[in-house]
Design an enzyme around this catalytic site. Structure first.
Site, PDB file in Angstrom:
ATOM      1  N   HIS A 101       0.854  -1.188   0.000  1.00 20.32           N
ATOM      2  CA  HIS A 101       0.000   0.000   0.000  1.00 20.32           C
ATOM      3  C   HIS A 101       0.889   1.237   0.000  1.00 20.32           C
ATOM      4  CE1 HIS A 101      -0.267  -0.389   4.733  1.00 20.32           C
ATOM      5  NE2 HIS A 101       0.950  -0.569   4.274  1.00 20.32           N
ATOM      6  N   ARG A 112       0.219  -6.670  -4.726  1.00 18.47           N
ATOM      7  CA  ARG A 112      -0.419  -7.662  -3.850  1.00 18.47           C
ATOM      8  C   ARG A 112      -0.334  -9.040  -4.491  1.00 18.47           C
ATOM      9  NH1 ARG A 112      -4.874  -4.583  -0.883  1.00 18.47           N
ATOM     10  NH2 ARG A 112      -3.658  -2.737  -0.312  1.00 18.47           N
ATOM     11  N   GLN A 169      -2.278   3.310  -5.936  1.00 18.64           N
ATOM     12  CA  GLN A 169      -3.043   3.964  -4.874  1.00 18.64           C
ATOM     13  C   GLN A 169      -2.605   5.407  -4.776  1.00 18.64           C
ATOM     14  OE1 GLN A 169      -2.367   1.823  -1.193  1.00 18.64           O
ATOM     15  NE2 GLN A 169      -4.170   0.559  -1.517  1.00 18.64           N
TER      16      GLN A 169
HETATM   17  N1  DAH Z   1      -3.402   1.433   3.171  1.00 24.30           N
HETATM   18  C1  DAH Z   1      -4.763   0.946   3.219  1.00 24.30           C
HETATM   19  C2  DAH Z   1      -4.913  -0.192   2.233  1.00 24.30           C
HETATM   20  O1  DAH Z   1      -4.159  -0.319   1.341  1.00 24.30           O
HETATM   21  C3  DAH Z   1      -5.740   2.035   2.902  1.00 24.30           C
HETATM   22  C4  DAH Z   1      -5.760   3.069   3.954  1.00 24.30           C
HETATM   23  C5  DAH Z   1      -6.591   2.929   5.042  1.00 24.30           C
HETATM   24  C6  DAH Z   1      -4.947   4.185   3.871  1.00 24.30           C
HETATM   25  C7  DAH Z   1      -6.650   3.882   6.019  1.00 24.30           C
HETATM   26  C8  DAH Z   1      -4.962   5.151   4.853  1.00 24.30           C
HETATM   27  C9  DAH Z   1      -5.836   4.988   5.946  1.00 24.30           C
HETATM   28  O2  DAH Z   1      -4.222   6.244   4.816  1.00 24.30           O
HETATM   29  O3  DAH Z   1      -5.859   5.957   6.904  1.00 24.30           O
HETATM   30  O4  DAH Z   1      -5.825  -0.963   2.319  1.00 24.30           O
END
Ligand code: DAH
Length: 344
Positions: free
Chosen positions: A175, A201, A215
């Site tokens: 992520h 992933r 992302q």
């Molecule tokens: N990193 C998470 C994912 O890939 C998504 C995410 C959730 C990012 C909450 C954030 C957060 O900044 O606060 O599923």
């Protein structure tokens, strides 16, 4: 037609000709690939040498004379106001032009919206250590939340450096959240950043999952950041990206690096909550994970959580592009299929 006959006709015809098209027809008639004089010139090689010596020079001389006469007539037609000139307004040949990939278009638009909201755009690594991808985001090795991300671990990569940050195995980031840690380690609040990039992933590929996708991480930190600030930014962003009518809704959820953690839903931009196949008749689309930055995350980067607050969210960019441009299958993005790319 003999050379003599050509001579008698061609100059008369050039003299009587009234426009460029007629002039071109004359040129083709006598000097074109199957033109009358061309045929004679071509047949020279089959004649007995005596004949060739007689006719050859005459034919070539005539060819030159015709070319000169055609040029002169052309000059005359160009300079004669009564003759309709060449039509330079006729459409030319279209040169095929390249264009941006739909994904690049979306990324640019998103970056512009955030830049207008005062956010800086930062980039970060795709190869991370466990520390940045997990530990510093409050996901220790024994934490069941690690199962939320199916990870590509890199071979023989046990990092040599013995500082905590570089210990453990290398991995392809699952992520964009590690960018939060990198940025906070080297900057002090207040700041607002967004960071788009590739993530990986270890998953089965289907119409909505790929092993590599994009992302965008958003992080804002200051002394008095509240959930209200967060809602405002999220709403402004989605309304600019989709339409003014877009509504956002927050559902409680769990991510170890935020507290409270939420899932952001937006009202379906296709049916405006009437119900359609895109939103599976629910009227809403799940679009981002988010929340208020967890105090433990601040501690890892030596911020005092008593004095600073922040929010963060992460969105999947392919998903946004698929919703915005009605793209049914994530695999199309990297298919290299020009029939797909050319639609944008
Ligand atoms: N990193 C998470 C994912 O890939 C998504 C995410 C959730 C990012 C909450 C954030 C957060 O900044 O606060 O599923």
């Amino acid at each position: 037609m003999s050379i003599e006959e050509i001579k008698q006709n061609v100059f008369k015809e050039i003299g009587n000709c009234k426009n460029f098209q007629e002039l071109e027809n004359i040129r083709v008639k006598y000097l074109g690939r199957k033109g009358k004089l061309t045929e004679i010139l071509k047949s020279l090689k089959d004649l007995p040498i005596e004949e060739r010596k007689k006719i050859g020079p005459k034919a070539n001389q005539l060819k030159n004379q015709i070319q000169v006469a055609l040029e002169e007539k052309k000059d005359f037609l160009i300079n004669n106001p009564e003759v309709k000139p060449l039509d330079f307004t006729l459409p030319g040949k279209k040169i095929p032009q390249g264009h941006l990939h739909p994904f690049t278009l979306l990324e640019k638009q998103i970056e512009e919206i955030f830049a207008n909201l005062g956010f800086e755009i930062v980039e970060s690594n795709e190869i991370e250590t466990e520390y940045y991808n997990f530990d510093a985001l409050n996901i220790p090795a024994d934490h069941p939340a690690r199962d939320m991300w199916d990870t590509f671990w890199l071979k023989n990569s046990s990092a040599k450096n013995d500082s905590l940050k570089n210990q453990g195995k290398y991995l392809l980031r699952t992520h964009t959240s590690p960018v939060q840690i990198h940025y906070m380690e080297t900057h002090q609040p207040p700041f607002r950043i967004v960071s788009p990039g590739k993530v990986y992933r270890y998953e089965a590929i289907d119409a909505s999952h790929d092993i590599q996708f994009h992302q965008l991480e958003c992080l804002m930190v200051d002394e008095n950041i509240s959930f209200t600030n967060f809602k405002f930014i999220v709403l402004s962003f989605f309304q600019q990206l989709f339409s003014k009518k877009t509504e956002v809704s927050f559902r409680p959820s769990y991510f170890p690096f935020v507290e409270p953690g939420v899932e952001i839903d937006i009202s379906c931009p296709r049916c405006h909550q009437k119900g359609c196949s895109l939103c599976k008749n629910t009227g809403w689309l799940e679009i981002a994970g988010a929340g208020m930055v967890h105090p433990k995350v601040f501690e890892w980067v030596n911020y005092n959580p008593k004095f600073v607050k922040g929010f963060a969210f992460g969105i999947g960019l392919e998903r946004i592009a698929m919703i915005k441009y009605n793209i049914p299958d994530i695999r199309l993005f990297n298919s290299g299929d020009l029939r797909f790319i050319k639609q944008f």
